[in-house]
Scaffold this motif. Structure first.
Motif, mmCIF file in Angstrom:
data_model
loop_
_atom_site.group_PDB
_atom_site.id
_atom_site.type_symbol
_atom_site.label_atom_id
_atom_site.label_comp_id
_atom_site.label_asym_id
_atom_site.label_seq_id
_atom_site.Cartn_x
_atom_site.Cartn_y
_atom_site.Cartn_z
ATOM 1 N N ARG A 73 50.207 37.402 37.978
ATOM 2 C CA ARG A 73 50.338 38.449 36.966
ATOM 3 C C ARG A 73 49.630 38.063 35.662
ATOM 4 O O ARG A 73 49.079 38.910 34.979
ATOM 5 N N TRP A 123 46.091 48.580 37.294
ATOM 6 C CA TRP A 123 47.118 47.608 36.906
ATOM 7 C C TRP A 123 48.435 48.304 36.578
ATOM 8 O O TRP A 123 49.499 47.886 37.034
ATOM 9 N N VAL A 127 50.570 47.151 40.002
ATOM 10 C CA VAL A 127 51.025 45.767 39.823
ATOM 11 C C VAL A 127 52.430 45.733 39.238
ATOM 12 O O VAL A 127 52.687 46.314 38.184
ATOM 13 N N ALA A 130 55.819 41.946 34.947
ATOM 14 C CA ALA A 130 56.327 40.579 34.838
ATOM 15 C C ALA A 130 57.788 40.620 34.396
ATOM 16 O O ALA A 130 58.192 41.507 33.631
#
Length: 205
Positions: A73, A123, A127, A130
């Motif tokens: 990440r 992204w 993704v 985090a």
């Protein structure tokens, strides 16, 4: 690690990453043919600029993502931050005085618009966020610091400085180090903001 919604085709992020990688690779290859020198000479000249570094990084990282590799990440956050800076700086400070023509106009759009926007959207969409923001910041600060070191070595050997804030002979060591530190801090803050926005968007799904 790439995470997608259960209703989506699991191949979609990989296919889109492959398209982005091919687009970046293609534009880089075309750009090496547009200078006055040979392809190797033109490639060496292009390597002086942070925009090219960012697009090379995009081509490599997106190609790895397309192959199914798990990308850390922090690496993706650093890439997205660098591309955001590339796009914003170009369109706010440089575009009005830059008027490329022909194939150069195409590659310019790829480097400063198409690739940054595509990677940012990819992204945000695919993704997984985090778990914490602060641990991402050191990775986000690596690209400007690495480029600053490269700019110093390049200037030592060639006397060329691509950007005024990295012109060591003019600035002196103190200002050069302060400039690089501030640039890295700016990247860190911008990247942390992007990560925070992404976390908020995913929580709102």
């Amino acid at each position: 690690m790439i995470t997608i919604a259960p209703s989506q085709d699991p191949m979609q992020p990989r296919v889109l990453a492959g398209i982005v990688a091919l687009t970046a690779f293609g534009a880089l290859a075309v750009q090496t043919t547009l200078g006055d020198g040979s392809v190797p000479e033109n490639a060496a000249g292009l390597a002086r600029f942070f925009t090219i570094w960012s697009n090379i990084g995009t081509a490599v990282v997106m190609a790895l993502a397309a192959s199914g590799r798990a990308i850390p990440r922090g690496v993706l956050a650093a890439l997205v931050t660098a591309l955001t800076v590339v796009a914003v700086v170009y369109w706010t400070l440089l575009a009005t005085d830059h008027h490329p023509v022909g194939l150069d106009r195409y590659t310019n759009q790829v480097f400063h618009t198409i690739v940054p926007v595509a990677v940012l959207v990819w992204w945000f969409r695919f993704v997984e966020p985090a778990p914490a923001i602060l641990p991402m910041v050191p990775a986000i600060m690596v690209p400007p610091l690495a480029y600053g070191a490269f700019a110093y070595l390049l200037g030592e050997f060639t006397g060329f400085y691509a950007y005024f804030f990295l012109d060591l002979p003019r600035m002196g060591w103190v200002n050069f180090l302060i400039s690089n530190a501030l640039l890295a801090a700016f990247f860190g803050m911008l990247g942390a903001t992007l990560v925070a926005i992404k976390r908020a968007i995913w929580r709102g799904r």
